[in-house]
Enzyme design. Structure first.
Site, PDB file in Angstrom:
ATOM      1  N   LYS A   1       0.903  -1.436  -0.211  1.00 60.14           N
ATOM      2  CA  LYS A   1      -0.376   0.145  -0.332  1.00 60.14           C
ATOM      3  C   LYS A   1       0.914   1.031   0.288  1.00 60.14           C
ATOM      4  CE  LYS A   1      -3.742   2.218   2.344  1.00 60.14           C
ATOM      5  NZ  LYS A   1      -4.913   1.844   3.262  1.00 60.14           N
TER       6      LYS A   1
ATOM      7  N   GLU B   1       7.405  -7.126   1.819  1.00 57.34           N
ATOM      8  CA  GLU B   1       6.363  -7.105   2.934  1.00 57.34           C
ATOM      9  C   GLU B   1       5.473  -8.165   2.581  1.00 57.34           C
ATOM     10  OE1 GLU B   1       5.572  -4.604   5.075  1.00 57.34           O
ATOM     11  OE2 GLU B   1       5.738  -3.323   4.129  1.00 57.34           O
TER      12      GLU B   1
ATOM     13  N   LYS C   1      -2.119  -1.545  -3.911  1.00 63.59           N
ATOM     14  CA  LYS C   1      -3.102  -0.614  -3.788  1.00 63.59           C
ATOM     15  C   LYS C   1      -2.071   0.787  -3.844  1.00 63.59           C
ATOM     16  CE  LYS C   1      -6.424   1.946  -0.692  1.00 63.59           C
ATOM     17  NZ  LYS C   1      -6.895   1.213   0.160  1.00 63.59           N
TER      18      LYS C   1
ATOM     19  N   SER D   1     -10.019   5.739  -5.421  1.00 59.84           N
ATOM     20  CA  SER D   1     -10.487   6.690  -5.703  1.00 59.84           C
ATOM     21  C   SER D   1     -10.181   7.742  -6.481  1.00 59.84           C
ATOM     22  CB  SER D   1     -10.999   7.710  -4.206  1.00 59.84           C
ATOM     23  OG  SER D   1      -9.628   8.503  -3.725  1.00 59.84           O
TER      24      SER D   1
ATOM     25  N   TYR E   1     -14.976   0.823  -7.517  1.00 62.94           N
ATOM     26  CA  TYR E   1     -15.768   1.149  -7.456  1.00 62.94           C
ATOM     27  C   TYR E   1     -17.484   1.209  -8.841  1.00 62.94           C
ATOM     28  CZ  TYR E   1     -13.635   3.572  -4.176  1.00 62.94           C
ATOM     29  OH  TYR E   1     -12.726   4.036  -3.080  1.00 62.94           O
TER      30      TYR E   1
END
Length: 334
Positions: free
Chosen positions: A203, A240, A255, A281, A320
């Protein structure tokens, strides 16, 4: 005599001549089951509130969230990722509303589970940023820095209340060191071994999160560069990844998606667990804004971005547009 290994004998354009030909030889296909719908539910509202920076996306009421979940099921979407937005007066330094069994996210999980049962994979954001008055993803120490280990204790509590509410999968998204292992232990301790973990493995600290701040009513002061990843780094993501898998991650995520397709491809090539990517977004807002200006073809751009994410190796895409795209895919199949 023609050589069929090179031009003019070899003509790749032969496989692009008609829509049927292109469809037949397509290497990457989108399917409704690839898609997960992120959804926001806000405490104390009676009508859904439009998110200005994300045209077409709203902060749901409890009732409209249930309806959105049912529509996602009908469209063939596989999952829904829930984000709770508490009343401002309920935010505090340690994110108490995030571990309140009657907090907005836990209530929403129960609502959606009652509405659609096991027909969608119900996922929950496991992070404190929506619930803290400072807007960070964890507890702060005396110097105002995020305290990794104190935050892990809060994440363990969050995992347990979300599991008790009926979630199928938790998504620890705060990028705290050790978060996956702590969450796994917390779930197992209360007999929730079947609740899976979608690890936010890579992320990045991204400029593309901007519209999300409005979506969750963020109170963030400062930035998250000390715990989210530096956009310059790729090898760090692989480290990670190794840690998350060792700690028990069932699924892993990259992400944002679009600016990090190289990271996504490398992660997908390295693992034998499902890989997700989150089209965030800002990625959504850019397409919608350019389409509103008439600068791009909206539908083509949406499908192109999603196909690119799928091609790079994501088996699951949080977007979305999930329900809309799933409906269009179904319509195209007739």
């Amino acid at each position: 005599m023609n050589s069929y290994g090179s031009f003019p004998g070899a003509r790749p354009r032969r496989l692009r001549t008609t829509p049927a030909m292109r469809r037949m030889v397509a290497e990457t296909r989108l399917h409704p089951a690839d898609l997960i719908l992120p959804a926001f539910v806000r405490e104390g509202i009676t009508e859904p509130l439009p998110i200005q920076a994300m045209p077409g996306v709203v902060q749901h009421t409890r009732d409209t969230l249930r309806k959105a979940a049912a529509e996602a099921v009908e469209a063939g979407v596989s999952g829904i990722m829930l984000f709770g937005v508490p009343a401002d007066e309920k935010k505090d330094a340690v994110g108490t509303a995030g571990t309140d069994p009657d907090g907005i996210l836990q209530v929403a999980i129960r609502d959606v589970r009652a509405e659609i049962g096991d027909e969608l994979v119900i996922m929950s954001d496991l992070c404190l940023d929506e619930y803290t008055d400072h807007g960070h993803c964890g507890v702060l120490d005396a110097d105002g820095r995020v305290d990794n280990d104190a935050t892990l204790e809060r994440y363990a509590e969050m995992a347990q209340v979300q599991a008790d509410a009926g979630v199928h999968a938790v998504g620890p998204s705060g990028m705290m060191d050790g978060q996956v292992g702590v969450v796994r232990d917390a779930l197992d301790t209360i007999g929730k071994e079947d609740v899976s973990i979608l690890a936010y493995t890579a992320k990045y600290s991204s400029a593309f999160y901007g519209p999300f701040r409005e979506a969750v009513g963020s109170s963030l002061k400062g930035d998250r560069k000390t715990y989210q990843q530096d956009p310059a780094n790729l090898r760090e993501s692989m480290r990670e990844l190794a840690l998350d898998l060792e700690e028990g991650a069932d699924m892993v995520m990259v992400k944002p998606a679009g600016p990090y397709l190289d990271v996504l491809a490398k992660v997908a090539a390295a693992v034998d667990v499902p890989v997700a990517a989150y089209q965030i977004s800002g990625e959504y807002a850019m397409v919608e804004a350019a389409a509103e200006k008439g600068w791009i073809d909206r539908d083509r751009a949406i499908f192109e971005t999603l196909t690119g994410i799928r091609r790079a190796g994501a088996q699951m895409i949080l977007t979305y547009w999930a329900t809309e795209v799933a409906q269009k895919l179904a319509d195209a199949r007739g």
